[in-house]
Every structure is written in C-alpha cells, then in structure tokens.
Design an enzyme around this catalytic site. Structure first.
Site, PDB file in Angstrom:
ATOM      1  N   GLU A 428      -3.595  -6.043  13.971  1.00  0.00           N
ATOM      2  CA  GLU A 428      -3.124  -4.669  14.041  1.00  0.00           C
ATOM      3  C   GLU A 428      -3.493  -4.065  15.397  1.00  0.00           C
ATOM      4  OE1 GLU A 428      -4.944  -2.313  10.994  1.00  0.00           O
ATOM      5  OE2 GLU A 428      -4.177  -0.423  11.761  1.00  0.00           O
ATOM      6  N   ASP A 501      -7.333  -3.156   9.921  1.00  0.00           N
ATOM      7  CA  ASP A 501      -8.505  -2.331   9.654  1.00  0.00           C
ATOM      8  C   ASP A 501      -8.703  -2.128   8.160  1.00  0.00           C
ATOM      9  OD1 ASP A 501      -9.875  -1.632  12.010  1.00  0.00           O
ATOM     10  OD2 ASP A 501      -8.141  -0.438  12.648  1.00  0.00           O
ATOM     11  N   ASP A 503      -8.934   0.385   6.519  1.00  0.00           N
ATOM     12  CA  ASP A 503      -8.594   1.756   6.125  1.00  0.00           C
ATOM     13  C   ASP A 503      -7.181   1.781   5.544  1.00  0.00           C
ATOM     14  OD1 ASP A 503      -6.962   1.368   8.258  1.00  0.00           O
ATOM     15  OD2 ASP A 503      -7.978   2.778   9.589  1.00  0.00           O
ATOM     16  N   ASP A 505      -4.337   2.850   6.714  1.00  0.00           N
ATOM     17  CA  ASP A 505      -3.296   2.350   7.609  1.00  0.00           C
ATOM     18  C   ASP A 505      -3.237   0.830   7.611  1.00  0.00           C
ATOM     19  OD1 ASP A 505      -2.161   4.631   8.422  1.00  0.00           O
ATOM     20  OD2 ASP A 505      -3.304   4.813  10.314  1.00  0.00           O
TER      21      ASP A 505
END
Ligand code: 1YM
Length: 638
Positions: A428, A501, A503, A505
């Site tokens: 990413e 990540d 998270d 996203d």
C-alpha cells in the site's frame, strides 16, 4: 431377550462389512473430517429419500457431547417385516447387508445419495455402535449393533405409540480406530444442511450441536426451494428484474428444476446439482440449460428486432453475465464422471435439460415482455463489452511481451526465477513500497507498490478493469493470464502477500484486492497462495531487547510476562509508510520473523454472497469478512 444366533448368512454379512473396514477409503473417500461428515450424510440421505417420496417433513441432526450423531425423521419408518431374501428384519438387512439401501424397498423413486451412495451398512461397518429405532403402525422397535456392524440386539418391540406417529431414529458413533478425528465442524455441516433445505423445498432440517457449554441450533425450511437459494446468493447484489424465474419439468424419468435471476454485476454464479449433490464441474444437465439459454435469448432478440440482422449472435458468455442460477436435476441413475466425480455424464440429459429449460424460459419471456427487455439489453451490453475487453486484453498481452520484467517501471521483481521460492508483496502506497524495495531479500522477494485504491472489480466490467493500469500490472506480474486463458501453473510466485496498514484504509484495500483475486484469480486463492502480512501495532523496548507485537492483547500479555521491575518504553508503530527499510524487514517481511495470515475461500457460494455484501459502502461488514476469512496462522514459513 433378543435372539443372538449366527448362521452362514450372518458370516457372509460380516465379511461384507469387514471389507468396508479394511478399505474405508473405497466407500467414503477419506477417513479425515470429510469422511466423518460423510457418515452423517449417508444416514441423512435415507431420510431425504423418504422426504422425496413424500412421507417426511422434518429431519433433525444432532451432534452429541460424546461425538455420536443422531438423525431423526418423521417418515414411514424403515420396514420391520422379515425380509424374504435374508430371513432377517428389513431394518437389520438395511444396516448389515452391503449395498442394501433402496433395493430392498421395491418401487420408490430413490434419488438422493452421497458421492458413493453406499448407505447405512457402511456407516454401521465404520461405527463403534449404532442404534436404530423405528416407529411404525403404533409400535416402537429397536435394534443395536456394535463393533463395526455386529448385531447385538436383533430388531424387537420396545413399546407402543400413536398409529399416526411414525419415523426412523438412528444414533451412531464413528469408530475411532477408523477415523483420524472425531471432531465435526459445525459450520461445514450447517452449510450443507441449509443447502439441502434449499434443494428440497418444504422440508425442515434442524441441526443441533450439544458439544459446547451452550447448545447451538439452526433450523432451515424454504417454501420457495431453489428460488430462495437464488435470493440468498443475490443478497447484497442488485437484481435487474424483481421476479425470480423458476421453472421445472420432467422427461423420461429425469426431473429438472431451474431458478434464476440477473443482477447488475458482471460475474455469474451458476451452481448445479444432481440428486442434491453439487456437480462442481457441471455436466450434461448444465450444458443443456446453457445451450438453451443462449439459443432462446438469441431467438427472442432476433424476433423482436433488438438484435439486428447484421449483428453477431450473443454468446454463452454474454448471456450469463450477472446471472445467478441454480440447476437441480433428479435422475434415477446418474453417472458421475471426472476425477472428483463432479460432472454429470449421462448424455441423454443434455437434450432433456435443453427441452425443459427452453419451454419454461421461452414462456417466461413471452409472458413478461418488460423483464425480457431488461435481460436482453443486459446481454447485448455484455456482448459489446466482450468485444472491447478482447481489445484491451490484447493490449495487456502485447505490453507483457515487450517488457516482461519491469512493467512500466512499477514492479521490482526478484532475481530468482523458480516460482516455488518467490514471493510478491503488494504494498500500500509508494512510500512503503520504497522501504519494502530496500528492505526486501532481492533474490526471492518482488515488490509491487500500489498507488491509491484499487479499482473495485465487482462494480466494473472486464473491459474497464483491464483499462486500469494497476490491475493490468497485477495480471501481467502474476503471469497466469485471466478468463479463458487462466493457467495456474504459470503463476510466477508461490506467495502473494498483501502488505497494507492495520487500519481501516488498509483493510479496504485488502478487500478490493481480495475481490480482484476472487473474480479473476479464484484458483490462486483456492490453492492457498494468497496471504495478508501483519505489520505490528506496538514496539516494546527494554534494555537491548526490541519486541514487536500485533495488537493490544499481545502487548498486555508481553508486558505481564516481564519482570515487574523492568523500566520499559512502548511506542505505537507508525504506518507502513513511515517505517524505514530495516524496520519493515524486521517486522513484516523477514521470513523468519514475520507473521502471515493465509486467505482461504472454503465455501464458494457463501463467499460469493459475502463478496457482494462487502461491496456496499459500510466498512464494518468488510472488515468482518477479512477477519473471518483470514485464518490466523503463526509463522507459516516454519
Ligand atoms: C434417520 C434415517 O433411514 N429413514 C427411512 C428409511 C427408509 C424408509 C423410510 C422406507 C422406505 C421405503 C418404504 C421404500 C428405508 N427403507 C429401506 C428399505 N432415516 C431413514 N424412512 N418404507 C420405508 O423405499 O419403499 C431402506 S431405507 F429398503 F427397507 F425399504
């Protein structure tokens, strides 16, 4: 007391069952959890047959604490009279004579049956004990077997009941000497139980698990049968016509039933069954239906001048875009072919399925001109996209021919060419991509940085997906091709690792990637090549020790394990993009230290529905999916 005398025919029977014990694989495939489940379905199949004959409304399956299984039905009860050929009760005959099953009943339209269709006597042969109770004509009978099918109590009366209470109850305990495991998987049994309810409308099936502290139970009954199956599969998708098309018919003893509905998506979900068994690899029933579907749509479109004379005919691919369909065939003598017996071979069925489907579908189009129009328009658009996609695909191919290693400068490939040791990280963001390139083992680890979000292929047709550069790079990098050209043996990496990540996203990107894999590269997921990297959330330093942990729970656990006097320093990890090459290698990439999660797709139908659901705007269900489908596996590299 029941009589217990052995004669010559008993000995013959025991030899039959002994053969099953010697080679269980021949009868039930495997002796792992699949084989264990197989026993359950062999008994349930007899109850399903009784339902198909029109006498049974409810089947209950219970997993007991001691890992024995009870199956109860409210059918007529297995006949109790002495069987003329064996001289023993029919119940005992069914449970001790190999290949007895329906042959002893006479008449009756037997259509259900597991892959091997060998029935109750095989279950008895592979069980430590079996008890059969039959309620029939106001009486309750019982017989018992032990030790791989040896009769310990011949059929005898144990009580009375209402004359209108009838049925069969079977309890058995699989023999631990035969099976590698005695742990049933509730969710696997549940998926099949639900499927049987879809395939046998109006039949209630109840599954109960008594093993845990709290009892689990699921009960299924679908009045709409396979129409409700289509509705279930289309959950989260947008149908283009309200009514689910449902048709059936019979010819030469072969019964065919089809339910279908088109949605706005671009992929198809077509599942076919013969005698309740999933024919993964299709076969003549599916071929007949597909052939008729293409022909009838073309005829209708031509007749109504929607498809003009100059226009090319719509193809089988065009007419199945966005189609969810269940094909269920009942055949008195099915021939299953192929390595996994997942294909119906009876050649006469092609024509029968074609006729039955053509009749029903043509009538539907005639009677529902508005729906017909929407469906034809959809297939015409698909045809246009097919032509465009062909062009786009040619573009991908040309590009890879010219520049096979460094696709537009994005993929940083590994040096090693043997795919079995190579990995590709889909990373990413460009900045994490940069660190990954520096921190990798350049012999075996390739890096593909992904800019921004991946295109959602659930919402885009093939031509659009192929015009997306990110996706084109992924396709070329994997080396397998897509669609008709897909070839798993050409996969250039053993592991495809999503590095995103921890998270929301990151989880979003993972789902978009999974959707891409699921739609275009399903066999790669099935073969277990797809993983999610797990970057740590915390870094704990004490003295010279540095410890990375994945989550709060691990952090607390680690801190609790430290000497209470340790003065320590704890930092929440930065995103991937903020880690330097060394940190990234240390925490997420080094095959000796990293933790990967393997992505699996166990049940395609359920996963398909889940994928569609995931494509809504809510992040919650998406995350949950990722969690449910990513089997936690520690240090997979060891
Ligand atoms: C929990 C398992 O085995 N139910 C069951 C089995 C049979 C019948 C009814 C049955 C079939 C027929 C006539 C027939 C079977 N009978 C035989 C056989 N449940 C379970 N329920 N009457 C009752 O097929 O004509 C085999 S299975 F051979 F004895 F007829």
């Amino acid at each position: 007391m029941a009589e217990n005398k052995y004669d010559a025919s008993d000995i013959q029977v025991l030899e039959g069952l002994e053969a099953v014990r010697k080679r269980p694989g021949m009868y039930i495939g495997t002796t792992d959890v699949k084989g264990l489940h197989h026993l359950v379905w062999e008994i349930v199949d007899n109850a399903i047959d009784e339902a198909l004959a029109g006498f049974c409304k409810h089947i209950e399956i219970t997993i007991h604490k001691d890992n024995s299984i009870t199956v109860v039905d409210d059918g007529r009860g297995i006949p109790v009279a002495v069987h003329p050929k064996t001289g023993i009760s029919t119940v005992e005959t069914v449970y001790t004579v190999l290949h007895a099953g329906g042959k002893f009943g006479g008449g009756g339209y037997k259509v259900s049956g597991g892959l091997h269709g060998v029935g109750a006597s095989v279950v008895n042969a592979l069980s430590s004990w079996v008890e059969v109770t039959v309620k029939r004509e106001g009486k309750i009978y019982e017989c018992k077997f032990e030790n791989g099918g040896k009769t310990t109590q011949k059929l005898h009366e144990i009580g009375v009941c209402d004359t209108d209470t009838t049925g069969t109850t079977v309890t058995f305990k699989p023999d631990p000497d035969i099976f590698d495991t005695d742990i049933y998987d509730y969710d696997t049994l549940k998926v099949r139980t639900r499927e049987l309810a879809f395939l046998n409308k109006d039949l209630r099936l109840t599954l109960t698990d008594e093993r845990g502290e709290e009892q689990k139970q699921d009960s299924f009954l679908y009045e709409g049968g396979i129409s409700e199956y289509v509705k279930y599969l289309n959950k989260g998708k947008t149908p283009i016509h309200d009514e689910i098309i449902h048709l059936d018919g019979e010819e030469a003893g072969v019964f065919l039933e089809v339910a279908m509905q088109y949605n706005t998506g671009y992929t198809d979900s077509i599942f076919s069954f013969v005698n309740n068994i999933n024919t993964h690899d299709g076969g003549t029933h599916e071929e007949g239906v597909r052939r008729a579907l293409t022909r009838i749509i073309n005829n209708y479109a031509r007749k109504n001048n929607i498809l003009k004379e100059k226009d090319e005919a719509l193809t089988g691919e065009d007419v199945k875009e966005g189609l969810t369909m269940i094909v269920s065939c009942k055949h008195p003598n099915p021939q299953f072919e192929g390595q996994t017996k997942g294909r119906l071979g009876n050649s006469e069925v092609r024509k029968i399925a074609d006729n039955v489907f053509a009749d029903g579908f043509e009538r539907f189009l005639m009677e529902n001109p508005e729906e017909a129009r929407v469906i034809i328009d959809k297939t015409m658009t698909a045809a246009r996209a097919r032509v465009a996609a062909k062009r786009a695909r040619e573009l991908t191919r040309r590009k890879s021919d010219l520049d096979p290693i460094n696709f537009g400068g994005k993929l940083v490939d590994c040096k090693e060419k043997d795919p079995s040791v190579c990995e590709i990280f889909l990373v990413e963001g460009d900045s994490a991509g940069g660190s990954a390139i520096k921190g990798r083992d350049s012999m075996t680890q390739a890096i593909l940085p992904l800019k921004g979000k991946i295109l959602n292929v659930e919402k885009a047709r093939l031509d659009k997906a192929l015009s997306n550069e990110e996706i084109r790079t992924i396709i070329t990098a994997f080396g397998t091709g897509i669609g008709d050209e897909f070839d798993l043996s050409k996969l250039r990496y053993d592991k495809i690792i999503m590095m995103t990540d921890a998270d929301v996203d990151g989880s979003h990107i993972r789902v978009l990637l999974l959707t891409l894999f699921y739609r275009f590269f399903r066999p790669i997921v099935e073969a277990g090549h797809v993983y999610a990297a797990q970057p740590p959330l915390f870094c704990i330093k004490h003295g010279k020790t540095i410890k990375y942990v994945l989550n709060e729970e691990e952090r607390d656990e680690y801190l609790a394990s430290l000497n209470p006097n340790t003065k320590y320093d704890i930092a929440r990890m930065k995103g991937l993009g903020e880690m330097d090459a060394e940190e990234l290698n240390e925490t997420t990439m080094d095959i000796n230290k990293r933790i990967l999660r393997k992505i699996t797709v166990d049940d395609l139908a359920t996963a398909d529905a889940a994928f569609a659901k995931l494509m809504g705007e809510d992040v919650g269900p998406r995350r949950q999916f990722i969690e449910e489908n990513a089997v936690y596996a520690e240090n997979l590299d060891f």
